[in-house]
Design an enzyme around this catalytic site. Structure first.
Site, PDB file in Angstrom:
ATOM      1  N   ARG A 149      -9.893  21.753  25.807  1.00 30.73           N
ATOM      2  CA  ARG A 149     -11.400  21.383  25.805  1.00 30.73           C
ATOM      3  C   ARG A 149     -11.835  20.483  26.834  1.00 30.73           C
ATOM      4  O   ARG A 149     -12.718  19.651  26.585  1.00 30.73           O
ATOM      5  CB  ARG A 149     -11.870  21.222  24.480  1.00 30.73           C
ATOM      6  CG  ARG A 149     -11.792  22.297  23.474  1.00 30.73           C
ATOM      7  CD  ARG A 149     -12.534  23.618  23.576  1.00 30.73           C
ATOM      8  NE  ARG A 149     -12.010  24.501  22.683  1.00 30.73           N
ATOM      9  CZ  ARG A 149     -11.016  25.370  22.561  1.00 30.73           C
ATOM     10  NH1 ARG A 149     -10.175  25.372  23.736  1.00 30.73           N
ATOM     11  NH2 ARG A 149     -10.709  26.000  21.620  1.00 30.73           N
ATOM     12  N   SER A 180     -17.654  25.087  17.097  1.00 26.95           N
ATOM     13  CA  SER A 180     -16.796  23.758  16.560  1.00 26.95           C
ATOM     14  C   SER A 180     -17.592  22.600  16.912  1.00 26.95           C
ATOM     15  O   SER A 180     -17.689  22.414  18.222  1.00 26.95           O
ATOM     16  CB  SER A 180     -15.335  23.993  17.038  1.00 26.95           C
ATOM     17  OG  SER A 180     -14.608  25.175  16.635  1.00 26.95           O
ATOM     18  N   GLU A 220     -16.854  17.815  20.140  1.00 29.23           N
ATOM     19  CA  GLU A 220     -16.835  18.797  21.222  1.00 29.23           C
ATOM     20  C   GLU A 220     -17.784  19.078  21.899  1.00 29.23           C
ATOM     21  O   GLU A 220     -18.045  19.449  23.019  1.00 29.23           O
ATOM     22  CB  GLU A 220     -16.138  20.297  20.677  1.00 29.23           C
ATOM     23  CG  GLU A 220     -15.704  21.200  21.606  1.00 29.23           C
ATOM     24  CD  GLU A 220     -15.230  22.686  20.822  1.00 29.23           C
ATOM     25  OE1 GLU A 220     -14.285  22.357  20.192  1.00 29.23           O
ATOM     26  OE2 GLU A 220     -15.559  23.450  21.265  1.00 29.23           O
TER      27      GLU A 220
HETATM   28  C1  LIG Z   1     -21.001  30.385  17.096  1.00 28.66           C
HETATM   29  C2  LIG Z   1     -20.003  29.744  18.413  1.00 28.66           C
HETATM   30  C3  LIG Z   1     -18.666  29.947  18.337  1.00 28.66           C
HETATM   31  C4  LIG Z   1     -17.896  29.171  19.482  1.00 28.66           C
HETATM   32  N1  LIG Z   1     -16.719  29.334  19.484  1.00 28.66           N
HETATM   33  C5  LIG Z   1     -16.155  28.883  20.542  1.00 28.66           C
HETATM   34  C6  LIG Z   1     -14.787  29.098  20.724  1.00 28.66           C
HETATM   35  O1  LIG Z   1     -13.987  29.971  20.340  1.00 28.66           O
HETATM   36  N2  LIG Z   1     -14.023  28.399  21.729  1.00 28.66           N
HETATM   37  C7  LIG Z   1     -14.823  27.584  22.735  1.00 28.66           C
HETATM   38  O2  LIG Z   1     -14.058  26.848  23.505  1.00 28.66           O
HETATM   39  N3  LIG Z   1     -16.154  27.256  22.465  1.00 28.66           N
HETATM   40  C8  LIG Z   1     -16.893  27.889  21.582  1.00 28.66           C
HETATM   41  N4  LIG Z   1     -18.184  27.810  21.328  1.00 28.66           N
HETATM   42  C9  LIG Z   1     -18.725  26.776  22.226  1.00 28.66           C
HETATM   43  C10 LIG Z   1     -19.493  27.475  23.299  1.00 28.66           C
HETATM   44  O3  LIG Z   1     -19.775  29.025  23.286  1.00 28.66           O
HETATM   45  C11 LIG Z   1     -18.771  27.147  24.773  1.00 28.66           C
HETATM   46  O4  LIG Z   1     -18.696  25.748  24.906  1.00 28.66           O
HETATM   47  C12 LIG Z   1     -19.397  27.872  25.920  1.00 28.66           C
HETATM   48  O5  LIG Z   1     -18.687  27.994  27.052  1.00 28.66           O
HETATM   49  C13 LIG Z   1     -20.575  27.147  26.387  1.00 28.66           C
HETATM   50  O6  LIG Z   1     -21.294  28.042  27.111  1.00 28.66           O
HETATM   51  P1  LIG Z   1     -23.062  27.908  27.526  1.00 28.66           P
HETATM   52  O7  LIG Z   1     -23.352  28.552  28.628  1.00 28.66           O
HETATM   53  O8  LIG Z   1     -23.854  27.990  26.344  1.00 28.66           O
HETATM   54  O9  LIG Z   1     -23.108  26.183  27.902  1.00 28.66           O
HETATM   55  P2  LIG Z   1     -24.305  25.114  27.578  1.00 28.66           P
HETATM   56  O10 LIG Z   1     -24.504  24.766  25.981  1.00 28.66           O
HETATM   57  O11 LIG Z   1     -25.540  25.605  28.255  1.00 28.66           O
HETATM   58  O12 LIG Z   1     -23.887  24.089  28.382  1.00 28.66           O
HETATM   59  C14 LIG Z   1     -22.614  23.232  27.881  1.00 28.66           C
HETATM   60  C15 LIG Z   1     -22.364  22.138  28.910  1.00 28.66           C
HETATM   61  O13 LIG Z   1     -21.913  22.766  30.360  1.00 28.66           O
HETATM   62  C16 LIG Z   1     -22.695  22.434  31.202  1.00 28.66           C
HETATM   63  N5  LIG Z   1     -23.296  23.470  32.085  1.00 28.66           N
HETATM   64  C17 LIG Z   1     -23.413  24.810  31.563  1.00 28.66           C
HETATM   65  N6  LIG Z   1     -23.521  25.581  32.650  1.00 28.66           N
HETATM   66  C18 LIG Z   1     -23.258  25.132  33.690  1.00 28.66           C
HETATM   67  C19 LIG Z   1     -23.190  25.258  35.144  1.00 28.66           C
HETATM   68  N7  LIG Z   1     -23.381  26.596  35.440  1.00 28.66           N
HETATM   69  N8  LIG Z   1     -22.765  24.212  36.025  1.00 28.66           N
HETATM   70  C20 LIG Z   1     -22.560  23.106  35.572  1.00 28.66           C
HETATM   71  N9  LIG Z   1     -22.685  22.668  34.220  1.00 28.66           N
HETATM   72  C21 LIG Z   1     -22.979  23.703  33.460  1.00 28.66           C
HETATM   73  C22 LIG Z   1     -23.914  21.812  30.605  1.00 28.66           C
HETATM   74  O14 LIG Z   1     -24.798  20.996  31.268  1.00 28.66           O
HETATM   75  C23 LIG Z   1     -23.421  21.151  29.307  1.00 28.66           C
HETATM   76  O15 LIG Z   1     -23.033  19.929  29.596  1.00 28.66           O
HETATM   77  C24 LIG Z   1     -18.729  28.353  20.399  1.00 28.66           C
HETATM   78  C25 LIG Z   1     -20.355  28.108  20.090  1.00 28.66           C
HETATM   79  C26 LIG Z   1     -20.849  28.755  19.145  1.00 28.66           C
HETATM   80  C27 LIG Z   1     -22.289  28.580  18.934  1.00 28.66           C
END
Ligand SMILES: Cc1cc2nc3c(=O)[nH]c(=O)nc-3n(C[C@H](O)[C@H](O)[C@H](O)COP(=O)(O)OP(=O)(O)OC[C@H]3O[C@@H](n4cnc5c(N)ncnc54)[C@H](O)[C@@H]3O)c2cc1C
Length: 338
Positions: free
Chosen positions: A164, A238, A334
């Site tokens: 992570r 998580s 996380e």
């Molecule tokens: C129900 C649920 C289940 C999940 N299960 C998992 C799992 O099994 N495994 C896992 O690893 N994660 C899991 N996650 C966490 C999440 O899905 C991941 O971390 C995912 O990659 C976040 O993507 P996002 O586009 O929503 O990022 P955001 O929440 O929008 O951003 C997260 C971070 O990344 C940065 N960011 C986003 N996009 C960019 C970009 N293009 N350039 C630079 N920085 C950027 C943001 O500034 C922030 O710091 C889960 C979340 C939920 C709600």
């Protein structure tokens, strides 16, 4: 057309459903938009890229220029006998990209089905599930560097991927926006069904003929039964990482708590499921007002409706303190706290 909006409510743009307001907000739809937006951001003003908002907890209004990434597109860059190289826009929905690969017979990310969020956020915390991490299929990551005002590309090694973790959470934090990710996927599947209960679920469903779709469907099914749907209950998956401790620490704990689970990371390091530690401290199903710890998955903190970001954050502090008190282990968050 690139526009700048002000005082935008982000409630529907983060899966916790927190009603934070962005002072400035723009939607980025192309790499060219990055160069253009740079001219509109006051020098030194912080930027905060936003994907699906599924790994963020807003505890206050962000003092940042929010850049909502919607760069789309999936391109087959090259292929050989065994592999394909796909370049995906950072604003592609991650799960849609997984389904695209499954449909085309490109193997490697089927175990990562149904993880919320965007392609561009996947390398940030090196998303992982069911024994697979996205670092295994990433060739390179391209981003706009706001400090240097240039596009840069890092190959897999330079991304410093860890559990992570990556360079994007460290040295590069707050200075970049991922525009595309280049993946190398396999034309020949190497199924990984030993983790979690994928194998049992396949057996239960009577599936003996493995396919990418069968594995993806089973992962989707398991996730739907185990994890709360953010569309129904606000959460960010998580909330805590699984702690990695010295093997000796794990063995000492095992002497006191014989049921404590542990997974070997290396000869000297063991990973302990944070969910187990949290459950032992009595938090599973805890609820106070509109915030709590999910009843099925203690790793997930939830907003039942009107909870505030600070409520969730304070709850996370209480969880961390009790785990530290009982087991001497410091849990790390996380989720990105804003
Ligand atoms: C129900 C649920 C289940 C999940 N299960 C998992 C799992 O099994 N495994 C896992 O690893 N994660 C899991 N996650 C966490 C999440 O899905 C991941 O971390 C995912 O990659 C976040 O993507 P996002 O586009 O929503 O990022 P955001 O929440 O929008 O951003 C997260 C971070 O990344 C940065 N960011 C986003 N996009 C960019 C970009 N293009 N350039 C630079 N920085 C950027 C943001 O500034 C922030 O710091 C889960 C979340 C939920 C709600």
């Amino acid at each position: 057309m690139l526009t700048v909006q002000q005082n935008i409510n982000l409630q529907s743009l983060n899966t916790f459903g927190m009603p934070a307001h962005a002072p400035f907000f723009s939607v980025i739809r192309s790499a060219a938009d990055c160069e253009q937006i740079q001219q509109l951001i006051p020098e030194g003003y912080p930027v905060l890229p936003l994907g699906g908002g599924s790994n963020m907890l807003f505890t206050q209004d962000p003092h940042a220029f929010i850049l909502k990434n919607e760069i789309k597109g999936i391109t087959l860059v090259k292929e050989d006998e065994g592999s394909v190289w796909l370049e995906a826009g950072a604003g592609e929905v991650w799960h849609d990209f997984v389904l695209y690969c499954v449909e085309h017979g490109y193997a490697g990310i089927e175990n990562l089905s149904l993880i919320p969020g965007t392609v561009g956020a996947a390398p940030i915390q090196n998303i992982g599930a069911y024994g697979v991490e996205v670092k295994q299929v990433i060739e390179s990551v391209t981003y706009w560097n706001f400090d240097k005002q240039v596009f840069e590309t890092l190959n897999n090694e330079a991304c410093n991927f860890g559990y992570r973790d990556s360079i994007f959470k460290g040295a590069l934090k707050g200075k970049f926006l991922v525009t595309t990710v280049l993946f190398r996927l396999s034309k020949v599947p190497h199924f990984n069904i030993s983790y979690g209960n994928i194998k049992e679920e396949l057996e239960q469903q009577g599936i003996t003929d493995l396919s990418l779709k069968a594995v993806s469907d089973v992962v989707i099914h398991i996730r739907r039964t185990k994890l709360p749907d953010p569309a129904v209950i606000g959460n960010a998956g998580s909330f805590f990482k699984n702690p990695e401790v010295p093997k000796a620490t794990y063995e000492a704990l095992k002497a006191n708590y014989p049921a404590i689970p542990g997974y070997v990371v290396s000869d000297t390091v063991t990973k302990i499921p944070a969910a187990w530690l949290i459950e032992q401290c009595g938090w599973k199903g805890f609820r106070e007002g509109d915030y709590g710890v999910h009843q099925r998955q203690p790793l997930v903190l939830v907003n039942y409706g009107q909870a505030k970001g600070e409520d969730i954050y304070r709850l996370s502090e209480r969880v961390i303190a009790s785990v530290k008190d009982k087991f001497g282990i410091s849990l790390e968050r996380e989720v990105q706290i804003i």
